[in-house]
Scaffold this motif. Structure first.
Motif, short mmCIF file in Angstrom:
data_model
loop_
_atom_site.label_atom_id
_atom_site.label_comp_id
_atom_site.label_asym_id
_atom_site.label_seq_id
_atom_site.Cartn_x
_atom_site.Cartn_y
_atom_site.Cartn_z
N LEU A 65 40.79 33.57 39.02
CA LEU A 65 41.53 32.70 39.92
C LEU A 65 41.80 31.41 39.18
O LEU A 65 40.87 30.76 38.68
N VAL A 66 43.08 31.02 39.09
CA VAL A 66 43.48 29.80 38.39
C VAL A 66 44.09 28.86 39.42
O VAL A 66 44.98 29.25 40.19
N LEU A 67 43.60 27.63 39.44
CA LEU A 67 44.11 26.61 40.35
C LEU A 67 44.67 25.45 39.54
O LEU A 67 43.93 24.79 38.81
N GLU A 68 45.97 25.23 39.66
CA GLU A 68 46.61 24.10 38.99
C GLU A 68 46.94 23.05 40.05
O GLU A 68 47.86 23.23 40.86
N GLN A 69 46.16 21.99 40.06
CA GLN A 69 46.40 20.92 41.03
C GLN A 69 47.51 19.99 40.57
O GLN A 69 48.23 19.40 41.37
N SER A 70 47.65 19.85 39.25
CA SER A 70 48.72 19.06 38.64
C SER A 70 48.74 19.42 37.16
O SER A 70 47.94 20.23 36.69
N ASN A 71 49.66 18.80 36.40
CA ASN A 71 49.68 19.02 34.96
C ASN A 71 48.39 18.54 34.30
O ASN A 71 48.08 18.94 33.18
N LEU A 72 47.66 17.69 34.98
CA LEU A 72 46.47 17.06 34.38
C LEU A 72 45.16 17.70 34.82
O LEU A 72 44.12 17.43 34.23
N ASP A 73 45.19 18.55 35.83
CA ASP A 73 43.95 18.99 36.46
C ASP A 73 44.04 20.49 36.76
O ASP A 73 44.81 20.92 37.61
N LYS A 74 43.22 21.31 36.04
CA LYS A 74 43.26 22.76 36.24
C LYS A 74 41.84 23.33 36.28
O LYS A 74 40.95 22.88 35.56
N TRP A 75 41.68 24.38 37.11
CA TRP A 75 40.42 25.11 37.24
C TRP A 75 40.69 26.59 36.93
O TRP A 75 41.75 27.11 37.21
N TRP A 76 39.65 27.25 36.39
CA TRP A 76 39.77 28.68 36.09
C TRP A 76 38.43 29.35 36.32
O TRP A 76 37.46 29.09 35.61
N LEU A 77 38.38 30.21 37.32
CA LEU A 77 37.19 31.01 37.61
C LEU A 77 37.48 32.44 37.16
O LEU A 77 38.47 33.04 37.56
N SER A 78 36.61 33.00 36.32
CA SER A 78 36.83 34.37 35.82
C SER A 78 35.53 35.15 35.84
O SER A 78 34.43 34.57 35.74
N ALA A 79 35.65 36.47 35.96
CA ALA A 79 34.49 37.35 35.97
C ALA A 79 34.85 38.68 35.32
O ALA A 79 35.98 39.15 35.45
N GLN A 80 33.88 39.26 34.61
CA GLN A 80 34.05 40.56 33.96
C GLN A 80 32.82 41.43 34.22
O GLN A 80 31.69 40.93 34.29
N TYR A 81 33.05 42.72 34.35
CA TYR A 81 31.95 43.67 34.36
C TYR A 81 32.45 44.92 33.65
O TYR A 81 33.44 45.52 34.07
N LEU A 82 31.74 45.32 32.56
CA LEU A 82 32.12 46.51 31.81
C LEU A 82 30.89 47.37 31.53
O LEU A 82 29.95 46.91 30.87
N TRP A 83 30.88 48.56 32.06
CA TRP A 83 29.84 49.54 31.73
C TRP A 83 29.94 49.92 30.26
O TRP A 83 31.04 50.08 29.72
N GLN A 84 28.78 50.06 29.59
CA GLN A 84 28.74 50.33 28.16
C GLN A 84 28.24 51.75 27.89
O GLN A 84 27.29 52.23 28.54
N SER A 85 28.83 52.40 26.91
CA SER A 85 28.46 53.77 26.59
C SER A 85 27.19 53.85 25.75
O SER A 85 26.52 54.89 25.71
N ASP A 86 26.83 52.76 25.04
CA ASP A 86 25.67 52.79 24.14
C ASP A 86 24.37 52.68 24.94
O ASP A 86 24.27 51.88 25.88
#
Length: 617
Positions: A544-565
């Protein structure tokens, strides 16, 4: 008798003048204009031209010896002054014109019918730098593109499309896939050349087919300077270069011919490693060459703007009309509503005609019918013009970035230093860049911990992301691709893993406001802790990216990946980043503060926090 004496005296004067000039060949051979005419670059103790193939050099070793090429040019053009056969003089008009100002003013300027007719058709008076914005689905256009438009003496805004454009491009093999295309472009395996074509063809390609916005900057060049640049372009009609995506690309080579206009201009020297279009435009702005830009919105930009002025049901109706699924005249609609639906239906069908390659034989009559229906509706257009974005590419941040900061991982603290070769990520100041697009090359972070141990936290060779939102008009795909190394948490500390990861999915919302995405992801990992040589990871990534202005930005990210090893069950990560883009300081220096808190899990888990001061240059 008198005529014979005159001829003898003329021959003696020519010989004396040539002899005098030849004494200065060593000096003239390293004159800025001569070196730029030959596209020479310093190579160790010598020189080498960037022109690789084709008919260009008159001396056998002219590619590596500017003095030999100058001597051969002077000798050839001098002979033609006596013989009256001016074929080489007409082939090298920029060389001839420059030599006339360097001690050869006595040379007769011949008539060159083919070249003069070419000039008469172009009718040049001025030049405009054209900047189509980035196109993420083509490796060679991910940074944008530049070309030149030659503006005629009687040209107006309404006649710009019939002007001529100067383009530099690689002659790529159409059979090459995207990976091979990118590789061959990186190693210079494609020949490239300048070409002259109608400007409307390039507008059609960028504005309509690829839906890229275009910025046009009139250049502060005199008519004489424009003429000299075109004379050199005539000389290059059979010359071929090696094309490199990172440095000797379209933007670099356009600088190489623009800098011919004045001796003091050495634009290409500012780009020894890479020439990103936005940076090359900025160097022209710094030289005072650029006037205020004109904005030409892309077809897709215009459609989205029109749709923003309609309800969802109106857009659905317009789509149905464009597909012959609904007859607007069959209902009892107000004139204003009919005008809105018919105009939008026409624009949608016209977009599909260009973008999707619809058959002209069946599409053209439908477009004509929609125009005819609209002409019978007595109502003004309901749509406003597309607003000009709040910043053109020259107002964007510089492509290189460095920064210093502090980090904390569990009980460990560290000082950090980071550097990025190019170009833009989702948190950088968006002014002048394509919303929702990210492409970073050589993104590096080093850390010095409490025990004075220096470690490599991150090295992303490539980190690209395109989050084109899906909406009622466009069913776009979002994707990302990362390649490099980072540090992951183990039971007894941290360890570097080497990976390639990519994902594809959908993005929603407004890239200049609230923007979200969900991608199905896969990766390949290599690390000493793994039981096998490679581990396969499968899972998802969301953000989720929130751009409040050219000067102020937020970025929330999440990953989940099952591994074969068997050594690693899964890899997961959550991060929250915030960037405050500081107002430019004196001299235009651009700075930013970036904070990040997050959680990583690989073999073990670890929370972390970072604070960085970033400088763009």
């Amino acid at each position: 008798m008198l005529r014979s004496a005159i001829y003898t005296l003329s021959a003696l004067l020519l010989a004396c003048a040539s002899s005098y000039a030849s004494e200065d060949l060593s000096t003239l051979a390293v004159a800025p204009t001569w070196l730029k005419l030959g596209h020479y670059l310093k190579q160790g103790e010598g020189w080498q031209s960037q022109i690789d193939h084709g008919r260009f050099f008159l001396a056998a070793n002219g590619k590596r010896d500017p003095k030999a090429e100058l001597a051969a040019t002077v000798a050839a053009l001098s002979r033609e002054q006596h013989s009256g056969d001016f074929s080489l003089t007409c082939l090298y008009p920029a060389r001839f014109q420059w030599l006339q100002t360097q001690g050869y003013a006595h040379w007769q300027t011949p008539a060159c019918p083919e070249r003069d007719q070419w000039l008469a058709i172009i009718d040049p008076a001025a030049m405009t730098l054209v900047f189509p914005t980035a196109f993420m689905n083509n490796p060679s256009s991910m940074f944008g593109h530049t070309l030149l438009r030659v503006d005629a003496k009687d040209q107006t805004r309404h006649r710009e499309l019939v002007a001529f454009a100067i383009n530099f491009a690689a002659n790529a093999n159409e059979a090459d896939n995207a990976m091979l295309y990118a590789y061959r472009g990186l190693v210079g395996d494609y020949p490239a050349a300048f070409s002259l074509m109608p400007y409307y063809r390039k507008v059609r390609e960028y504005n309509d087919y690829e839906s890229r916005d275009i910025w046009e900057y009139r250049l502060n060049l005199s008519e004489a300077e424009v003429h000299f640049i075109l004379m050199h372009l005539w000389e290059l009609q059979d010359a071929s270069f090696e094309y490199y995506f990172l440095d000797e690309n379209c933007s670099y080579q356009l600088l190489s011919i623009l800098q011919l206009a004045r001796d003091e201009w050495q634009f290409t020297q500012a780009f020894p490693l890479h020439a990103i279009p936005a940076d090359t435009v900025n160097i022209l702005a710094e030289a005072g060459l650029l006037q205020a830009p004109q904005y030409r919105p892309a077809f897709g930009t215009r459609l989205n703007h029109y749709a923003s002025q309609m309800s969802a049901s109106d857009v659905e109706q317009a789509l149905a009309i464009s597909r012959d699924e609904l007859d607007v005249e069959g209902g009892n609609l107000p004139a204003e509503q009919q005008a809105k639906l018919l105009e939008m239906a026409y624009e949608m069908l016209n977009f599909r005609f260009y973008h999707d390659g619809l058959e002209r034989a069946t599409t053209a009559p439908k477009l004509s019918a929609l125009l005819h229906q609209r002409s019978r509706v007595n109502a003004p257009s309901p749509f406003t013009e597309v607003p000009v974005p709040d910043g053109s590419p020259i107002e964007g941040h510089a492509s290189m970035r460095t920064g210093v900061g502090v980090s904390r991982e569990g009980e460990t603290q560290a000082l950090t230093w980071q550097w990025r070769g190019a170009y833009h990520d989702l948190l950088d100041n968006p002014l002048g860049f394509v919303p929702g697009a990210q492409i970073s090359f050589l993104d590096l972070e080093l850390a010095l911990d409490d025990d004075a141990q220096l470690r490599l936290n991150r090295l992303y060779l490539l980190d690209a992301m395109s989050l084109a939102p899906s909406n009622i008009l466009f069913d776009s795909w979002a994707w990302n691709l990362r390649l490099g190394s980072d540090r992951q948490t183990l039971n007894d500390g941290r360890q570097n893993r080497y990976f390639v990861q990519g994902g594809v999915g959908k993005a929603f919302g407004d890239p200049r406001g609230v923007h979200s995405y969900l991608l199905a992801s896969g990766e390949l990992n290599a690390a000493p802790v793994l039981a096998s040589a490679l581990s396969v990871g499968l899972g998802a990534e969301a953000g989720l990216v929130l751009e409040q202005s050219n000067l102020d930005k937020w970025w929330l990210s999440a990953q989940y990946l099952w591994q074969s090893d068997k050594a690693i069950e899964a890899r997961s990560a959550v991060s929250l980043k915030w960037q405050l883009n500081l107002l430019p300081l004196a001299g235009g220096q651009q700075w930013a503060l970036r904070t990040e808190v997050g959680y990583q899990q690989w073999q073990d888990s670890q929370a972390y926090a970072k604070l960085n001061l970033l400088w763009y240059y």
